[in-house]
Motif scaffolding. Structure first.
Motif, PDB file in Angstrom:
ATOM      1  N   ARG A 175      -4.232   4.657   8.556  1.00  0.00           N
ATOM      2  CA  ARG A 175      -4.935   3.992   9.498  1.00  0.00           C
ATOM      3  C   ARG A 175      -6.041   3.103   8.767  1.00  0.00           C
ATOM      4  N   VAL A 176      -6.511   3.654   7.885  1.00  0.00           N
ATOM      5  CA  VAL A 176      -7.531   2.898   6.919  1.00  0.00           C
ATOM      6  C   VAL A 176      -7.079   1.483   6.321  1.00  0.00           C
ATOM      7  N   ALA A 177      -5.832   1.746   6.043  1.00  0.00           N
ATOM      8  CA  ALA A 177      -5.242   0.468   5.386  1.00  0.00           C
ATOM      9  C   ALA A 177      -4.878  -0.543   6.276  1.00  0.00           C
ATOM     10  N   CYS A 202       0.459   5.310   1.041  1.00  0.00           N
ATOM     11  CA  CYS A 202      -0.623   6.210   1.583  1.00  0.00           C
ATOM     12  C   CYS A 202       0.386   7.581   1.553  1.00  0.00           C
ATOM     13  N   ALA A 215      -6.179  -1.158   9.076  1.00  0.00           N
ATOM     14  CA  ALA A 215      -7.674  -1.632   9.718  1.00  0.00           C
ATOM     15  C   ALA A 215      -8.041  -2.839   8.837  1.00  0.00           C
ATOM     16  N   GLY A 216      -7.589  -2.855   7.472  1.00  0.00           N
ATOM     17  CA  GLY A 216      -7.998  -3.808   6.705  1.00  0.00           C
ATOM     18  C   GLY A 216      -7.266  -4.984   6.744  1.00  0.00           C
ATOM     19  N   GLU A 269       1.020  -1.064   0.128  1.00  0.00           N
ATOM     20  CA  GLU A 269      -0.036   0.100   0.015  1.00  0.00           C
ATOM     21  C   GLU A 269       0.758   1.239   0.022  1.00  0.00           C
ATOM     22  N   ALA A 309      -3.878   9.290   7.978  1.00  0.00           N
ATOM     23  CA  ALA A 309      -5.422   8.930   8.117  1.00  0.00           C
ATOM     24  C   ALA A 309      -5.433   7.765   6.944  1.00  0.00           C
ATOM     25  N   GLU A 310      -4.775   8.101   5.770  1.00  0.00           N
ATOM     26  CA  GLU A 310      -4.857   6.794   4.687  1.00  0.00           C
ATOM     27  C   GLU A 310      -4.272   5.615   5.408  1.00  0.00           C
TER      28      GLU A 310
END
Length: 281
Positions: free
Chosen positions: A44-46, A37, A48-49, A35, A41-42
């Motif tokens: 943190r989303v990555a 980013c 989480a998945g 990934e 913030a980006e």
């Protein structure tokens, strides 16, 4: 048999910097940038998945900088393996060395990048090993988290205009591993170029002998972080514990040498002789 690639999450607000890290990882067949980013913030989303093996984190980013995001991650139960990517100057980087945190200085070269990945791979290999190795890897992850916490505590203190807080432990990197050493166990410290030698006291009981541990930090940078009442400068290349001093001798014309209770010999500059004589009464 297909070899599993290790995954890296690249976090940098500059598109060119993200691309450079992606290309650098592509040169190593065991790795790929899973990934890219542009912000915390980006990232943190990555995160989480999915899980990532390594986080390459820029420090100077808008909105939430890398240090703040690292502090957030450090508060979690399993801090990721993390390498800072920074354009900090040499003076600021001294703190990274003292705390044994891995970093890439922009612009980095292929050799430095490869050395960083080698250390990360040693840690990841431990995680994939047997139960005993897994326990060791978990202990290493905990030590890394403590190291990062200490570094971030210092950075927050400095940002608030406070003095550099004293450390009670040093985390020393050796062959990809981190060893946590209590400052209380250090008898004296000598300079060795961009490194210092930590001369440790022998453990009580048994036949344990004193150890010397090499730590990547300058003597000046380390001196700023040691409890001031516990160590004194006796030479441009040496610090020692006052209570470790056994005797002071003349070793030549205007040259002096301290003998410690451990029998170690430490050079003493003439400017510090008066202080040492006072200690000896």
């Amino acid at each position: 048999m297909r070899i599993r690639k290790w995954t890296a999450l690249v976090v940098d607000d500059e598109a060119l910097a993200r691309r450079n890290l992606q290309l650098a990882l592509a040169e190593h067949p065991n790795w790929h940038a899973a990934e890219l980013c542009a912000s915390a913030a980006e990232a943190r989303v990555a995160m989480a998945g999915r899980d990532f093996d390594l986080l390459l984190l820029d420090i100077q980013m808008p909105r939430q900088n890398g240090l703040s995001f690292a502090a957030e991650l450090c508060d979690g139960p399993h801090p990721p393996l993390l390498v800072f990517v920074t354009a900090y100057d040499e003076h600021a980087l001294a703190a990274f060395d003292v705390f044994a945190l891995d970093y890439l200085l922009k612009p980095f070269d292929d050799q430095r990048f490869a050395a960083m990945l080698a250390r990360v791979e040693q840690m990841l290999t431990l995680k994939q090993g047997a139960v005993s190795a897994l326990a060791q890897a978990q202990a290493q992850a905990q030590t890394q988290g403590q190291t990062l916490s200490g570094f971030l505590h210092e950075q927050r203190s400095l940002a608030g205009g406070e003095a550099i807080p004293a450390v009670s432990f040093l985390n020393v990197r050796s062959v990809g591993m981190l060893e946590r050493i209590a400052v209380a166990d250090i008898e004296w410290i000598s300079a060795a170029g961009n490194y210092v030698e930590l001369h440790l006291r022998a453990a009580e009981g048994g036949n344990n002998r004193p150890r010397v541990v090499l730590h990547r930090a300058t003597l000046t940078a380390l001196e700023q972080r040691l409890p001031r009442q516990q160590f004194m400068r006796v030479h441009r290349t040496a610090l020692l514990r006052p209570e470790a001093l056994a005797r002071l001798e003349v070793s030549g014309d205007a040259c002096y040498e301290a003998t410690l209770r451990s029998a170690d010999k430490v050079p003493v500059s003439e400017r510090y002789v008066k202080q040492l004589r006072a200690l000896l009464g």
